[in-house]
Design a protein around this motif. Sequence first.
Motif: not given
Length: 120
Positions: A27, A30-31, A33-35, A37-38, A73
Motif C-alpha cells: 500500500w 501504491a500511493a 505511484l498513483l500520485i 501518475w496523476i 519510489t
Amino acid sequence: MDRHAQTGAPGQTAERAFNRISKFFRWIMAAPLLIAWILGYYGGAKLHYGVNDAETAQKIWAITTDKSIAALTIFLIVARSAWRATHRPPALDAAMPPRMQRATHLGHFALYLLMIAVPL
C-alpha cells in the motif's frame, strides 16, 4: 466455508495471507505511484510552458514533485525488494494448475520490473 479455515479437512484450503510488513509495502508503494501518475498526466498533458507565468510555474512544480516522488519510489522499491528477498510470500494454492502458477510468478516479476522502470 470460512476463509480463515486451516488445511486439514477435505475441501478446505489455507488462507494465503501476507504478513503486515508485506501489506504495508504494497500500500505504501501504491500511493506514490498513483500520485506520480496523476502529476505526470497533469503536468504533461494539461500544463504548457510559455502560456503565462502561473502555468509555467505550475508545470515546473508538477515536474519537480513528480521527480521527487520517483526518487521516493525508488527508495521504497529497494526496501521492498530487500524485504521480499529475505521473506518468502505464502505458498500458492497446491490445487492451482502449474501453468497458472507460472503465470502468477511471471506477473509478479513483471510488476517488480515495472515498479523499477516507471520511476527511472
